[in-house]
Design a protein around this motif. Structure first.
Motif, PDB file in Angstrom:
ATOM      1  N   THR A   3       0.670  -1.146  -0.007  1.00 19.84           N
ATOM      2  CA  THR A   3       0.157  -0.016   0.012  1.00 19.84           C
ATOM      3  C   THR A   3       0.897   1.194  -0.125  1.00 19.84           C
ATOM      4  O   THR A   3       1.632   1.110   0.881  1.00 19.84           O
ATOM      5  CB  THR A   3      -0.879  -0.035   1.348  1.00 19.84           C
ATOM      6  N   ARG A   4       0.567   2.258  -0.929  1.00 18.91           N
ATOM      7  CA  ARG A   4       1.498   3.296  -1.131  1.00 18.91           C
ATOM      8  C   ARG A   4       0.579   4.511  -0.326  1.00 18.91           C
ATOM      9  O   ARG A   4      -0.394   4.653  -0.555  1.00 18.91           O
ATOM     10  CB  ARG A   4       1.759   3.828  -2.480  1.00 18.91           C
ATOM     11  N   VAL A   5       1.534   5.392   0.517  1.00 27.42           N
ATOM     12  CA  VAL A   5       0.885   6.276   1.426  1.00 27.42           C
ATOM     13  C   VAL A   5       1.729   7.358   1.261  1.00 27.42           C
ATOM     14  O   VAL A   5       2.977   7.490   1.570  1.00 27.42           O
ATOM     15  CB  VAL A   5       0.820   5.731   2.942  1.00 27.42           C
ATOM     16  N   ALA A   6       0.759   8.717   0.751  1.00 22.41           N
ATOM     17  CA  ALA A   6       1.736   9.933   0.641  1.00 22.41           C
ATOM     18  C   ALA A   6       1.543  10.547   2.021  1.00 22.41           C
ATOM     19  O   ALA A   6       0.359  10.652   2.506  1.00 22.41           O
ATOM     20  CB  ALA A   6       1.103  10.566  -0.605  1.00 22.41           C
ATOM     21  N   LEU A   7       2.712  11.156   2.312  1.00 33.09           N
ATOM     22  CA  LEU A   7       2.561  12.017   3.607  1.00 33.09           C
ATOM     23  C   LEU A   7       2.809  13.519   3.389  1.00 33.09           C
ATOM     24  O   LEU A   7       3.567  13.820   2.377  1.00 33.09           O
ATOM     25  CB  LEU A   7       3.797  11.567   4.495  1.00 33.09           C
ATOM     26  N   ASP A   8       1.787  14.245   3.701  1.00 32.05           N
ATOM     27  CA  ASP A   8       2.046  15.824   3.670  1.00 32.05           C
ATOM     28  C   ASP A   8       2.722  16.386   4.787  1.00 32.05           C
ATOM     29  O   ASP A   8       3.019  15.804   5.585  1.00 32.05           O
ATOM     30  CB  ASP A   8       0.693  16.369   3.279  1.00 32.05           C
ATOM     31  N   THR A   9       3.219  17.709   4.652  1.00 34.74           N
ATOM     32  CA  THR A   9       3.826  18.600   5.517  1.00 34.74           C
ATOM     33  C   THR A   9       3.403  18.130   7.050  1.00 34.74           C
ATOM     34  O   THR A   9       4.052  17.880   8.013  1.00 34.74           O
ATOM     35  CB  THR A   9       3.886  19.955   5.271  1.00 34.74           C
ATOM     36  N   SER A  10       1.914  18.452   7.136  1.00 32.43           N
ATOM     37  CA  SER A  10       1.347  18.360   8.341  1.00 32.43           C
ATOM     38  C   SER A  10       1.411  17.062   9.111  1.00 32.43           C
ATOM     39  O   SER A  10       1.497  16.949  10.210  1.00 32.43           O
ATOM     40  CB  SER A  10      -0.045  18.712   8.289  1.00 32.43           C
ATOM     41  N   ALA A  11       1.649  15.969   8.283  1.00 30.42           N
ATOM     42  CA  ALA A  11       1.576  14.860   8.673  1.00 30.42           C
ATOM     43  C   ALA A  11       2.747  14.471   9.462  1.00 30.42           C
ATOM     44  O   ALA A  11       2.880  13.781  10.504  1.00 30.42           O
ATOM     45  CB  ALA A  11       1.129  13.619   7.751  1.00 30.42           C
ATOM     46  N   LEU A  12       3.883  14.882   8.504  1.00 32.94           N
ATOM     47  CA  LEU A  12       5.193  14.601   9.144  1.00 32.94           C
ATOM     48  C   LEU A  12       5.796  15.394  10.079  1.00 32.94           C
ATOM     49  O   LEU A  12       6.382  15.173  10.854  1.00 32.94           O
ATOM     50  CB  LEU A  12       6.150  15.002   7.906  1.00 32.94           C
ATOM     51  N   ARG A  21       2.351   9.165  17.135  1.00 28.38           N
ATOM     52  CA  ARG A  21       3.578   7.972  16.915  1.00 28.38           C
ATOM     53  C   ARG A  21       3.041   7.807  15.232  1.00 28.38           C
ATOM     54  O   ARG A  21       2.287   6.646  15.090  1.00 28.38           O
ATOM     55  CB  ARG A  21       3.518   6.917  17.594  1.00 28.38           C
ATOM     56  N   LEU A  22       3.526   8.664  14.329  1.00 27.09           N
ATOM     57  CA  LEU A  22       2.898   8.591  12.863  1.00 27.09           C
ATOM     58  C   LEU A  22       2.932   7.054  12.107  1.00 27.09           C
ATOM     59  O   LEU A  22       2.019   6.470  11.790  1.00 27.09           O
ATOM     60  CB  LEU A  22       3.642   9.714  12.100  1.00 27.09           C
ATOM     61  N   PHE A  23       4.336   6.572  12.111  1.00 28.18           N
ATOM     62  CA  PHE A  23       4.561   5.503  11.683  1.00 28.18           C
ATOM     63  C   PHE A  23       3.913   4.088  12.294  1.00 28.18           C
ATOM     64  O   PHE A  23       3.274   3.329  11.683  1.00 28.18           O
ATOM     65  CB  PHE A  23       5.902   5.120  11.388  1.00 28.18           C
ATOM     66  N   ASP A  24       3.905   4.299  13.726  1.00 23.91           N
ATOM     67  CA  ASP A  24       3.215   3.211  14.413  1.00 23.91           C
ATOM     68  C   ASP A  24       1.690   3.205  14.094  1.00 23.91           C
ATOM     69  O   ASP A  24       1.005   2.121  14.092  1.00 23.91           O
ATOM     70  CB  ASP A  24       3.175   3.271  15.956  1.00 23.91           C
ATOM     71  N   GLU A  25       1.060   4.272  13.801  1.00 29.32           N
ATOM     72  CA  GLU A  25      -0.301   4.638  13.787  1.00 29.32           C
ATOM     73  C   GLU A  25      -0.626   4.029  12.349  1.00 29.32           C
ATOM     74  O   GLU A  25      -1.805   3.304  11.982  1.00 29.32           O
ATOM     75  CB  GLU A  25      -0.848   5.950  13.934  1.00 29.32           C
ATOM     76  N   LEU A  26       0.185   4.424  11.378  1.00 30.03           N
ATOM     77  CA  LEU A  26      -0.020   3.799   9.847  1.00 30.03           C
ATOM     78  C   LEU A  26      -0.053   2.495   9.722  1.00 30.03           C
ATOM     79  O   LEU A  26      -0.854   1.758   9.278  1.00 30.03           O
ATOM     80  CB  LEU A  26       1.014   4.567   8.898  1.00 30.03           C
ATOM     81  N   GLU A  27       0.957   1.834  10.528  1.00 31.14           N
ATOM     82  CA  GLU A  27       1.081   0.453  10.686  1.00 31.14           C
ATOM     83  C   GLU A  27      -0.102  -0.229  11.258  1.00 31.14           C
ATOM     84  O   GLU A  27      -0.714  -1.242  11.012  1.00 31.14           O
ATOM     85  CB  GLU A  27       2.458   0.015  11.657  1.00 31.14           C
ATOM     86  N   LEU A  29      -3.015   0.852  11.376  1.00 35.10           N
ATOM     87  CA  LEU A  29      -4.305   1.077  10.274  1.00 35.10           C
ATOM     88  C   LEU A  29      -4.069   0.191   9.133  1.00 35.10           C
ATOM     89  O   LEU A  29      -5.099  -0.352   8.449  1.00 35.10           O
ATOM     90  CB  LEU A  29      -4.233   2.335   9.850  1.00 35.10           C
ATOM     91  N   LEU A  30      -2.802   0.011   8.422  1.00 36.26           N
ATOM     92  CA  LEU A  30      -2.746  -0.528   7.208  1.00 36.26           C
ATOM     93  C   LEU A  30      -1.898  -1.691   7.043  1.00 36.26           C
ATOM     94  O   LEU A  30      -1.668  -2.447   6.191  1.00 36.26           O
ATOM     95  CB  LEU A  30      -1.981   0.439   6.297  1.00 36.26           C
ATOM     96  N   ASP A  31      -1.310  -2.283   8.314  1.00 31.67           N
ATOM     97  CA  ASP A  31      -0.134  -3.196   8.525  1.00 31.67           C
ATOM     98  C   ASP A  31       1.045  -2.947   7.655  1.00 31.67           C
ATOM     99  O   ASP A  31       1.770  -2.109   8.118  1.00 31.67           O
ATOM    100  CB  ASP A  31      -0.724  -4.806   7.965  1.00 31.67           C
ATOM    101  N   ALA A  32       1.344  -3.495   6.421  1.00 31.78           N
ATOM    102  CA  ALA A  32       2.250  -3.122   5.784  1.00 31.78           C
ATOM    103  C   ALA A  32       2.083  -1.839   4.679  1.00 31.78           C
ATOM    104  O   ALA A  32       1.068  -1.823   4.238  1.00 31.78           O
ATOM    105  CB  ALA A  32       3.015  -4.269   4.738  1.00 31.78           C
ATOM    106  N   PHE A  33       3.152  -0.898   4.596  1.00 27.48           N
ATOM    107  CA  PHE A  33       2.864   0.396   3.672  1.00 27.48           C
ATOM    108  C   PHE A  33       4.080   0.855   3.200  1.00 27.48           C
ATOM    109  O   PHE A  33       5.030   0.623   3.917  1.00 27.48           O
ATOM    110  CB  PHE A  33       1.867   1.365   4.375  1.00 27.48           C
ATOM    111  N   GLU A  34       4.102   1.657   2.138  1.00 25.10           N
ATOM    112  CA  GLU A  34       5.239   2.046   1.583  1.00 25.10           C
ATOM    113  C   GLU A  34       4.885   3.690   1.915  1.00 25.10           C
ATOM    114  O   GLU A  34       4.267   4.183   1.023  1.00 25.10           O
ATOM    115  CB  GLU A  34       5.281   1.835   0.243  1.00 25.10           C
ATOM    116  N   ALA A 124      -7.324   7.924  11.665  1.00 28.80           N
ATOM    117  CA  ALA A 124      -8.337   7.344  11.034  1.00 28.80           C
ATOM    118  C   ALA A 124      -8.442   7.548   9.375  1.00 28.80           C
ATOM    119  O   ALA A 124      -8.011   8.610   9.151  1.00 28.80           O
ATOM    120  CB  ALA A 124      -9.640   7.465  11.865  1.00 28.80           C
ATOM    121  N   ILE A 125      -8.995   6.504   8.856  1.00 29.55           N
ATOM    122  CA  ILE A 125      -9.435   6.593   7.446  1.00 29.55           C
ATOM    123  C   ILE A 125     -10.630   7.221   7.028  1.00 29.55           C
ATOM    124  O   ILE A 125     -11.919   6.642   7.660  1.00 29.55           O
ATOM    125  CB  ILE A 125      -8.964   5.210   6.807  1.00 29.55           C
ATOM    126  N   THR A 126     -10.659   8.250   6.347  1.00 28.04           N
ATOM    127  CA  THR A 126     -11.909   8.716   5.451  1.00 28.04           C
ATOM    128  C   THR A 126     -12.146   8.367   4.125  1.00 28.04           C
ATOM    129  O   THR A 126     -10.957   8.630   3.185  1.00 28.04           O
ATOM    130  CB  THR A 126     -12.062  10.213   5.749  1.00 28.04           C
TER     131      THR A 126
END
Length: 128
Positions: A3-12, A21-27, A29-34, A124-126
């Protein structure tokens, strides 16, 4: 393919500004992601990091996260939000992570889901 995930300035900048904990939270939600970010976001973070203060610190940490953990991609657009919408429209990414409401709305209009802060420090995902 992951899964490809684009991060914007506010996210980073969330790890410093919002104690997320950005990367922990993405994990979670999505398990594996790029993680991916456009070059325009890298430039924006670099400019913001020169300001100093809390915002500068958050941007500096975000810049380090982006350059160390994300695939940095070139886009036609030089403005960060436009670059993210371009990636979403072209189907180059599966999700865009942002806390920027106008950007979120543009990504949803491009028929891509958005990941944003929900509550104090959960993402969370919208869906569009």
């Amino acid at each position: 393919m992951s899964t490809r995930v684009a991060l914007d300035t506010s996210a980073l900048m969330m790890p410093v500004e919002l104690d997320v904990r950005l990367f922990d939270e993405l994990e979670r939600l999505l398990d594996a992601f790029e993680p991916t970010t456009p070059q325009a976001v890298i430039e924006e973070l670099r400019r913001l990091s020169e300001k100093g203060g809390r915002e500068g610190t958050a941007a500096n940490v975000g810049h380090d996260l982006a350059t160390e953990r994300c695939l940095v991609v070139d886009t036609e657009a030089s403005y960060a939000d436009d670059a993210l919408v371009e990636l979403a429209r072209e189907g180059a990414v599966d999700y865009v992570v942002t806390n920027d409401r106008p950007l979120r709305d543009r990504v949803l209009e491009a028929k891509r889901p958005v990941i944003a802060l929900r509550g104090r420090n959960k993402l969370a995902i919208t869906q569009p």
